[in-house]
Write a protein that holds these residues in place. Structure first.
Motif, PDB file in Angstrom:
ATOM      1  N   LEU A 128     -15.627  16.077 -25.345  1.00 26.99           N
ATOM      2  CA  LEU A 128     -16.935  15.567 -25.757  1.00 26.99           C
ATOM      3  C   LEU A 128     -17.846  15.332 -24.557  1.00 26.99           C
ATOM      4  CD1 LEU A 128     -15.764  13.211 -28.637  1.00 26.99           C
ATOM      5  CD2 LEU A 128     -16.843  15.449 -28.819  1.00 26.99           C
ATOM      6  N   TRP A 129     -17.256  14.923 -23.438  1.00 31.84           N
ATOM      7  CA  TRP A 129     -18.042  14.715 -22.214  1.00 31.84           C
ATOM      8  C   TRP A 129     -18.668  16.041 -21.766  1.00 31.84           C
ATOM      9  CZ3 TRP A 129     -18.265  16.272 -17.094  1.00 31.84           C
ATOM     10  CH2 TRP A 129     -18.885  15.394 -16.180  1.00 31.84           C
ATOM     11  N   ALA A 173     -26.154  24.249 -24.131  1.00 27.69           N
ATOM     12  CA  ALA A 173     -25.949  25.441 -24.944  1.00 27.69           C
ATOM     13  C   ALA A 173     -25.972  25.055 -26.413  1.00 27.69           C
ATOM     14  CB  ALA A 173     -24.620  26.099 -24.595  1.00 27.69           C
ATOM     15  N   GLY A 174     -26.361  26.002 -27.235  1.00 26.10           N
ATOM     16  CA  GLY A 174     -26.527  25.722 -28.656  1.00 26.10           C
ATOM     17  C   GLY A 174     -25.219  25.610 -29.418  1.00 26.10           C
ATOM     18  N   VAL A 175     -24.177  26.244 -28.902  1.00 28.68           N
ATOM     19  CA  VAL A 175     -22.871  26.173 -29.549  1.00 28.68           C
ATOM     20  C   VAL A 175     -21.829  25.883 -28.474  1.00 28.68           C
ATOM     21  CG1 VAL A 175     -21.158  27.353 -30.974  1.00 28.68           C
ATOM     22  CG2 VAL A 175     -23.582  27.893 -31.253  1.00 28.68           C
ATOM     23  N   VAL A 176     -20.981  24.912 -28.721  1.00 25.55           N
ATOM     24  CA  VAL A 176     -19.891  24.615 -27.789  1.00 25.55           C
ATOM     25  C   VAL A 176     -18.577  24.697 -28.567  1.00 25.55           C
ATOM     26  CG1 VAL A 176     -18.855  22.931 -26.232  1.00 25.55           C
ATOM     27  CG2 VAL A 176     -21.355  23.117 -26.384  1.00 25.55           C
ATOM     28  N   TRP A 177     -17.695  25.573 -28.079  1.00 21.52           N
ATOM     29  CA  TRP A 177     -16.380  25.696 -28.704  1.00 21.52           C
ATOM     30  C   TRP A 177     -15.359  24.966 -27.843  1.00 21.52           C
ATOM     31  CZ3 TRP A 177     -19.167  30.605 -28.854  1.00 21.52           C
ATOM     32  CH2 TRP A 177     -19.535  30.996 -30.147  1.00 21.52           C
ATOM     33  N   ALA A 178     -14.576  24.103 -28.451  1.00 22.53           N
ATOM     34  CA  ALA A 178     -13.554  23.399 -27.709  1.00 22.53           C
ATOM     35  C   ALA A 178     -12.182  23.878 -28.165  1.00 22.53           C
ATOM     36  CB  ALA A 178     -13.684  21.894 -27.932  1.00 22.53           C
ATOM     37  N   HIS A 204     -14.970  21.007 -32.544  1.00 23.93           N
ATOM     38  CA  HIS A 204     -13.902  20.225 -31.945  1.00 23.93           C
ATOM     39  C   HIS A 204     -12.625  20.468 -32.744  1.00 23.93           C
ATOM     40  CE1 HIS A 204     -11.553  16.894 -30.453  1.00 23.93           C
ATOM     41  NE2 HIS A 204     -12.474  16.621 -29.555  1.00 23.93           N
ATOM     42  N   PRO A 205     -11.527  20.772 -32.054  1.00 20.19           N
ATOM     43  CA  PRO A 205     -10.310  21.081 -32.805  1.00 20.19           C
ATOM     44  C   PRO A 205      -9.777  19.855 -33.532  1.00 20.19           C
ATOM     45  CG  PRO A 205      -9.830  20.879 -30.466  1.00 20.19           C
ATOM     46  CD  PRO A 205     -11.320  20.811 -30.600  1.00 20.19           C
ATOM     47  N   ALA A 206      -9.166  20.106 -34.664  1.00 24.47           N
ATOM     48  CA  ALA A 206      -8.454  19.059 -35.389  1.00 24.47           C
ATOM     49  C   ALA A 206      -7.006  19.520 -35.528  1.00 24.47           C
ATOM     50  CB  ALA A 206      -9.083  18.832 -36.756  1.00 24.47           C
TER      51      ALA A 206
END
Lengths: 310, 502
Positions: free
Chosen positions: B454-455, B462-467, A306-308
């Motif tokens: 986050l929703w 999936a094992g990795v989630v990039w936001a 999650h970006p900060a």
């Protein structure tokens, strides 16, 4: 076995031996027997195949005819489990914990019935059966408490070298097929089932083949507890017939082979590789005081970046 | 690709009207800026690294490893057969019993710290060698592969004497001898992902690098010698699929770790069935990269590019399915095409290069074949305007629009610089489409709204989630898949479990 129960042995469906014997001796009333059915999607179908198989006690006396689930029943059970998965996995951990605890509450109220079933199924003395039932109830309580704690021991906040809040959380693997221990009809079953569903997985359980009846009684408890339909699906039948179908099924995400023999495992593990099912078995270790092994075996770790920033 | 720092960007939905055409006066011509290849000396021939020494294969067989950018042969490498596998496993077993598993964790840690430092000291050499053998741009090997490989050794070095605090019991034991088979897309980095946690936990290793990229693993073997690592603790067997199969099926192996295709992963799972060997698999993916209409546009475009064109798309977790919210699909595709037009494809050793060479002819054929299926099934192909060098293996950055979920290019892993664009209207539809795959390795989400991040992260399987980022890696961050993307995690505390008897 004659229609009228022999005086020294309680008839099926009459869980208080003393009362059963008295009734039979007096000839006052014929016992009402129970039909032992499958438990799929919250309903109690007989096998769609119409098949059943005789279940006998240690002395070879007929206890009942249990439904002999078919591959179609197993597929129906997987479908029900898949349908129940999003809701159950999405429920709050607090909620799942309460639901499991309620199963323990309901079992406690029917402890005498369970003890009688276990005594008959496993040929145990009343005392030993009672302590097996007590241990099974305590298993539910133990695992119920894990629902909102497992993420705290299996998750993490990870200090990555960058402007991100990076965290890992455990999530349920999905639909888990479980071949329950063959000897311990109730304690074995609960020991392998509770850790699967407490974290949000849904379960298709193949009960002990020679001793399936206490499992069916458990399904009656589950149906009247707060466990949503489809979260637990319970099949009775021939393990050798059902386990390969479960191992082959492309919509099953994990399989617990605890109740299978060592000779069958290689073939089942090979079949499970078709969609890379997570495979678990730990021999007789289910009987040990429960730890976190089984809980962690049907969890996936998800890591989120999650970006900060401002 | 892309900086780690979040950039401010315009709101996609607020972007209206056609964008101005790039000013011809702003198009910069680049002079070539090649990294010197003199820094690394490549031997004409390499042996197998067994029991601390390099030696030829028992059969005497060798194979060539190519520079995929030129098709020139870089070196001849020994091809390990069953006898060599047996020798390596025996050496690893002996080292496990006599040296490594009885060494205090604090001493194992010091060896790993030494390896990390040696990788840092020789990083330029490793970077050039990696780009030569693999075809990836020097900018990536220099800034991503090699620093991360060193960081992995540094991270796991610190665990070696702290295992009793890792949450796996009071005295967690190593598994034994690990057989590790790694792919060609991140050759040194994957070696580090495998070796560092294994060695920290007290196991010994037999590592098989990919057939097309053996050189940095062999240089790493030299680093192990320089670090004074006891002989047999790390063994490196070069070879192709047959060597890997012999290693995986060797009865002296206690643990198998494989990174590669789902197809081979399933074969390994089948071959391992009933043996009791511990197995972890890191396999393919078909990740959804989901862009909402409120995403910061420049940042999202950079992230999409990084998601699929990083390392020529030879990335298991690549964001190969772009899911764009319908209302901004045209803007995103338009901007994406403009951005792709500025990517520089060519000499991997040139510091300006964005897109390097495809690793092998075989892989190029696969990318070509799947792209042709995209045409045949009715998707619309767009190719970035760039010239391909005359020799070597190359594929230009490619975009497919009008892709439906049933298309092969939306279902199958292409493992190349090819992006399939699909659209969605609601978040629920985005989740359904993202999860409509047997894979489950990674996913991306682009939005300005933290709660939506986050929703989505909770729902994407999936094992990795990039936001608001993509293709970030860190030794402290667990990595691995759901479903048919494999099982087990690499990285972080979780990565230790693969190499402990738990």
């Amino acid at each position: 076995m004659s229609d009228r129960a022999p005086a020294k042995k309680p008839a099926r469906g009459q869980v208080q031996p003393g009362r059963a014997a008295t009734a039979a001796a007096a000839g006052a009333r014929l016992g009402v027997r129970k039909t032992y059915k499958l438990f799929i999607g919250g309903a109690f179908p007989r096998s769609e195949s119409g098949r059943s198989y005789p279940v006998r006690d240690r002395d070879g006396e007929l206890l009942a005819h249990a439904a002999r689930a078919s591959r179609k029943d197993l597929r129906d059970a997987v479908k029900a489990a898949r349908g129940a998965f999003p809701g159950w996995a999405g429920a709050t951990a607090y909620n799942r914990g309460q639901v499991l605890y309620r199963v323990a509450e309901l079992m406690e109220g029917r402890a005498a019935q369970f003890a009688a079933e276990v005594a008959q199924a496993e040929g145990l003395s009343a005392g030993k059966a009672e302590s097996a039932v007590a241990a099974a109830i305590d298993r539910w309580v133990w695992y119920a408490g894990w629902s909102d704690k497992v993420a705290q021991i299996a998750g993490a906040a990870n200090p990555v070298a960058g402007p991100y809040f990076n965290f890992s959380v455990p999530e349920p693997t999905g639909v888990v097929a479980t071949i329950a221990p063959q000897q311990s009809s109730l304690l074995g079953l609960v020991s392998v089932l509770a850790p699967v569903i407490v974290t949000g997985n849904t379960a298709v359980v193949i009960a002990s083949e020679p001793r399936p009846l206490p499992a069916v009684v458990l399904s009656e408890v589950l149906a009247t507890s707060d466990v949503p339909p489809g979260v637990v699906n319970l099949l009775t039948g021939y393990t050798g017939e059902l386990a390969p179908v479960a191992a082959d099924h492309m919509d099953v995400n994990a399989i617990d082979l605890t109740g299978t023999g060592p000779a069958d495992r290689a073939a089942l593990e090979r079949a499970a590789a078709a969609n890379l099912k997570r495979v678990y078995h730990d021999g007789e270790r289910w009987a040990d005081p429960p730890g976190t092994r089984r809980l962690l075996a049907t969890l996936e770790i998800k890591t989120v970046w999650h970006p900060a920033g401002i | 690709m892309g900086s780690g720092k979040p950039k401010s960007g315009g709101d996609l939905a607020a972007t209206s009207g056609p964008l101005a055409a790039p000013d011809a006066g702003l198009i910069w011509e680049y002079a070539p800026a090649p990294e010197s290849r003199d820094i690394v000396s490549i031997a004409p021939e390499y042996g197998l690294f067994i029991d601390g020494e390099f030696r030829p294969a028992e059969s005497g067989r060798t194979f060539a490893t190519l520079n995929p950018a030129t098709e020139e042969s870089l070196s001849q490498v020994a091809e390990a057969g069953p006898a060599d596998v047996d020798r390596a496993v025996t050496a690893a077993r002996s080292a496990y019993e006599r040296a490594w598993s009885v060494l205090p964790g604090s001493e194992r840690a010091k060896y790993l710290f030494r390896i990390a430092r040696l990788l840092q000291e020789r990083s330029r050499e490793f970077a050039v060698l990696e780009s030569l053998d693999n075809g990836k741009p020097i900018r990536e090997s220099r800034d991503v592969d090699i620093p991360l490989a060193a960081a992995h050794f540094f991270y796991y070095a610190g665990w070696a004497d702290k295992l009793e605090h890792a949450g796996y019991g009071a005295d967690p034991r190593p598994v034994g001898v690990a057989g590790q088979v790694i792919p060609w897309n991140f050759p040194l980095l994957m070696a580090a992902w495998k070796l560092a946690p294994a060695l920290a936990a007290g196991n010994t290793c037999v590592l098989k690098p990919a057939e097309t990229t053996p050189l940095t693993a062999l240089l790493l073997a030299e680093v192990c010698q320089q670090a004074g690592l006891p002989p047999g603790v790390v063994n490196v067997l070069t070879g192709a699929g047959e060597t890997g199969a012999a290693l995986v099926s060797h009865p002296g192996i206690d643990k198998i770790a494989f990174t590669g295709s789902t197809e081979v992963g399933k074969q390994i799972a089948q071959a391992t069935a009933g043996t009791g060997k511990k197995l972890t698999l890191e396999l393919g993916g078909k990740a959804a990269n989901v862009v909402f209409d409120d995403a910061p546009v420049e940042q999202a475009i950079e992230g999409i590019v990084n998601g699929i064109f990083f390392n020529q798309g030879h990335v298991c977790c690549a964001g190969s399915r772009l899911l764009v919210q319908e209302s901004v699909a045209d803007v995103v595709v338009d901007r994406l095409q403009r951005r792709l037009g500025t990517l520089r494809l060519g000499d991997p050793l040139d510091k300006n290069t964005d897109i390097g060479a495809i690793n092998s002819r075989q892989q190029l054929d696969k990318i070509t074949e799947l792209s042709a299926a995209g045409d045949a099934e009715g998707a619309h192909r767009w190719t970035a305007p760039c010239q391909l060098p005359a020799s070597g293996f190359w594929f230009p950055p490619t975009l497919f629009t009008g892709v439906s979920q049933s298309h092969r290019i939306a279902r199958e892993e292409i493992f190349g610089p090819v992006l399939s664009v699909l659209t969605f209207r609601t978040p629920e539809e985005a989740v359904a489409k993202a999860n409509n795959t047997p894979y489950g390795l990674s996913a991306g989400v682009w939005t300005d709204k933290g709660s939506r991040i986050l929703w989505m992260a909770q729902r994407m399987r999936a094992g990795v989630v990039w936001a608001n980022t993509y293709n970030r890696f860190d030794p402290a961050s667990p990595f691995g898949g759901y479903q048919e993307s494999g099982y087990g995690r690499e990285g972080g505390r979780h990565g230790l479990a693969a190499y402990l008897d738990v």
